[in-house]
Scaffold this motif. Structure first.
Motif, PDB file in Angstrom:
ATOM      1  N   ASP A 105       0.848  -1.181   0.000  1.00  0.00           N
ATOM      2  CA  ASP A 105       0.000   0.000   0.000  1.00  0.00           C
ATOM      3  C   ASP A 105       0.890   1.240   0.000  1.00  0.00           C
ATOM      4  O   ASP A 105       1.900   1.273   0.717  1.00  0.00           O
ATOM      5  CB  ASP A 105      -0.882  -0.017   1.255  1.00  0.00           C
ATOM      6  CG  ASP A 105      -1.876   1.112   1.286  1.00  0.00           C
ATOM      7  OD1 ASP A 105      -2.947   0.971   0.670  1.00  0.00           O
ATOM      8  OD2 ASP A 105      -1.586   2.133   1.938  1.00  0.00           O
ATOM      9  N   GLU A 106       0.521   2.249  -0.770  1.00  0.00           N
ATOM     10  CA  GLU A 106       1.359   3.454  -0.853  1.00  0.00           C
ATOM     11  C   GLU A 106       1.462   4.208   0.476  1.00  0.00           C
ATOM     12  O   GLU A 106       2.331   5.045   0.654  1.00  0.00           O
ATOM     13  CB  GLU A 106       0.893   4.404  -1.970  1.00  0.00           C
ATOM     14  CG  GLU A 106      -0.453   5.031  -1.745  1.00  0.00           C
ATOM     15  CD  GLU A 106      -1.608   4.310  -2.417  1.00  0.00           C
ATOM     16  OE1 GLU A 106      -2.693   4.920  -2.514  1.00  0.00           O
ATOM     17  OE2 GLU A 106      -1.450   3.154  -2.830  1.00  0.00           O
ATOM     18  N   ARG A 107       0.588   3.892   1.444  1.00  0.00           N
ATOM     19  CA  ARG A 107       0.662   4.519   2.765  1.00  0.00           C
ATOM     20  C   ARG A 107       1.350   3.621   3.795  1.00  0.00           C
ATOM     21  O   ARG A 107       1.387   3.940   4.976  1.00  0.00           O
ATOM     22  CB  ARG A 107      -0.751   4.862   3.245  1.00  0.00           C
ATOM     23  CG  ARG A 107      -1.413   5.934   2.393  1.00  0.00           C
ATOM     24  CD  ARG A 107      -2.846   6.113   2.801  1.00  0.00           C
ATOM     25  NE  ARG A 107      -3.579   4.871   2.546  1.00  0.00           N
ATOM     26  CZ  ARG A 107      -4.625   4.750   1.745  1.00  0.00           C
ATOM     27  NH1 ARG A 107      -5.096   5.793   1.121  1.00  0.00           N
ATOM     28  NH2 ARG A 107      -5.211   3.599   1.555  1.00  0.00           N
ATOM     29  N   ASP A 110       7.743   2.397   4.680  1.00  0.00           N
ATOM     30  CA  ASP A 110       8.742   2.513   3.620  1.00  0.00           C
ATOM     31  C   ASP A 110       9.873   1.545   3.953  1.00  0.00           C
ATOM     32  O   ASP A 110      10.545   1.706   4.968  1.00  0.00           O
ATOM     33  CB  ASP A 110       9.253   3.958   3.553  1.00  0.00           C
ATOM     34  CG  ASP A 110      10.131   4.219   2.360  1.00  0.00           C
ATOM     35  OD1 ASP A 110      10.177   3.380   1.438  1.00  0.00           O
ATOM     36  OD2 ASP A 110      10.785   5.276   2.342  1.00  0.00           O
ATOM     37  N   GLY A 140      -7.329   0.139  -4.767  1.00  0.00           N
ATOM     38  CA  GLY A 140      -6.729  -0.192  -3.481  1.00  0.00           C
ATOM     39  C   GLY A 140      -7.394  -1.360  -2.791  1.00  0.00           C
ATOM     40  O   GLY A 140      -8.157  -2.111  -3.386  1.00  0.00           O
ATOM     41  N   LYS A 154       5.162  -0.201   1.605  1.00  0.00           N
ATOM     42  CA  LYS A 154       5.101   0.399   0.276  1.00  0.00           C
ATOM     43  C   LYS A 154       6.398   0.081  -0.445  1.00  0.00           C
ATOM     44  O   LYS A 154       7.472   0.045   0.164  1.00  0.00           O
ATOM     45  CB  LYS A 154       4.833   1.893   0.331  1.00  0.00           C
ATOM     46  CG  LYS A 154       5.920   2.757   0.904  1.00  0.00           C
ATOM     47  CD  LYS A 154       5.496   4.213   0.833  1.00  0.00           C
ATOM     48  CE  LYS A 154       6.494   5.125   1.513  1.00  0.00           C
ATOM     49  NZ  LYS A 154       6.095   6.523   1.407  1.00  0.00           N
ATOM     50  N   SER A 156       7.297   1.848  -3.118  1.00  0.00           N
ATOM     51  CA  SER A 156       7.773   3.096  -3.703  1.00  0.00           C
ATOM     52  C   SER A 156       6.890   4.225  -3.201  1.00  0.00           C
ATOM     53  O   SER A 156       5.746   4.001  -2.815  1.00  0.00           O
ATOM     54  CB  SER A 156       7.683   3.004  -5.234  1.00  0.00           C
ATOM     55  OG  SER A 156       7.884   4.258  -5.833  1.00  0.00           O
ATOM     56  N   SER A 157       7.407   5.420  -3.235  1.00  0.00           N
ATOM     57  CA  SER A 157       6.571   6.582  -2.939  1.00  0.00           C
ATOM     58  C   SER A 157       5.642   6.889  -4.106  1.00  0.00           C
ATOM     59  O   SER A 157       4.665   7.622  -3.953  1.00  0.00           O
ATOM     60  CB  SER A 157       7.446   7.798  -2.632  1.00  0.00           C
ATOM     61  OG  SER A 157       8.134   7.584  -1.417  1.00  0.00           O
ATOM     62  N   LEU A 158       5.939   6.322  -5.248  1.00  0.00           N
ATOM     63  CA  LEU A 158       5.066   6.456  -6.407  1.00  0.00           C
ATOM     64  C   LEU A 158       3.946   5.432  -6.309  1.00  0.00           C
ATOM     65  O   LEU A 158       4.136   4.350  -5.763  1.00  0.00           O
ATOM     66  CB  LEU A 158       5.856   6.202  -7.700  1.00  0.00           C
ATOM     67  CG  LEU A 158       7.076   7.075  -7.950  1.00  0.00           C
ATOM     68  CD1 LEU A 158       7.877   6.525  -9.120  1.00  0.00           C
ATOM     69  CD2 LEU A 158       6.635   8.497  -8.220  1.00  0.00           C
ATOM     70  N   VAL A 159       2.784   5.740  -6.846  1.00  0.00           N
ATOM     71  CA  VAL A 159       1.719   4.759  -6.935  1.00  0.00           C
ATOM     72  C   VAL A 159       2.016   3.913  -8.173  1.00  0.00           C
ATOM     73  O   VAL A 159       2.230   4.444  -9.263  1.00  0.00           O
ATOM     74  CB  VAL A 159       0.335   5.434  -7.053  1.00  0.00           C
ATOM     75  CG1 VAL A 159      -0.750   4.391  -7.248  1.00  0.00           C
ATOM     76  CG2 VAL A 159       0.053   6.274  -5.816  1.00  0.00           C
ATOM     77  N   ALA A 165       3.963  -3.165  -9.759  1.00  0.00           N
ATOM     78  CA  ALA A 165       4.144  -3.525  -8.347  1.00  0.00           C
ATOM     79  C   ALA A 165       4.568  -4.988  -8.222  1.00  0.00           C
ATOM     80  O   ALA A 165       5.460  -5.312  -7.423  1.00  0.00           O
ATOM     81  CB  ALA A 165       2.863  -3.269  -7.562  1.00  0.00           C
TER      82      ALA A 165
END
Length: 187
Positions: A105-107, A110, A140, A154, A156-159, A165
């Motif tokens: 998930d992008e949130r 990291d 999502g 996540k 990446s910080s990119l979606v 992915a």
């Protein structure tokens, strides 16, 4: 077979903050935990499938790995919320009760390659029967998976779309195992 509860697994899956220089498991024996990768999405392009097949073959030198796909929007809902709910139900139907679940998930947290290696090592050495990575559909993940997941990371910080992915994830899983085994990474 033990049934693990999400709260106890969250405490067992430690994701150190910051970038590690070396996995805490490098050079140690790590159980070859079976890995499943569950992707919600449409049919893959041939190019992506070739890359996935190549990395699956490499990963199988370290552990068993399964590629599980669920069609996005399985009930052809027009409403986004209904689509997410239908995908969520389909995903939840494939999760084993005692499986360690990593939601992409992008949130999420990291993580770097060393932390991914440590996550695999933690799961393998702390008794998880298998490790499941979930890649969501275009909108999502649903509420049930968010509540069930043991950890959210996540890539990446990119979606990233589900195909990209998947390529990034499977490459990082292979890289993680080479880190754990103290081996040179081969492209």
């Amino acid at each position: 077979m033990a049934v693990f509860h999400v709260a106890s697994l969250n405490s067992k899956l430690s994701l150190p903050s910051g970038k590690q220089q070396q996995s805490k498991f490098t050079g140690q024996s790590v159980r070859a935990i079976p890995i499943r990768i569950l992707t919600v999405g449409k049919k893959r392009s041939q190019g992506v499938q070739l890359i996935v097949d190549e990395y699956m073959k490499k990963l199988r030198h370290y552990c068993s790995v399964d590629d599980v796909r669920i069609k996005s929007n399985p009930k052809n809902a027009r409403d986004v919320v209904a689509q997410i709910e239908h995908e969520d139900i389909a995903v939840m139907g494939l999760i084993r009760p005692d499986e360690w679940v990593v939601m992409l998930d992008e949130r999420g947290h990291d993580v770097g390659s060393e932390q991914m290696a440590s996550l695999i090592g933690d799961a393998g050495n702390k008794g998880a029967p298998s490790l499941l990575f979930c890649i969501g559909g275009p909108y999502g993940h649903g509420r049930q998976l968010r509540e069930r997941a043991n950890v959210s990371v996540k890539l990446s910080s990119l979606v990233l779309n589900h195909e990209i992915a998947l390529v990034v994830l499977i490459e990082q899983l292979y890289r993680g195992w080479t880190i754990l085994k103290g081996q040179k990474y081969h492209h």
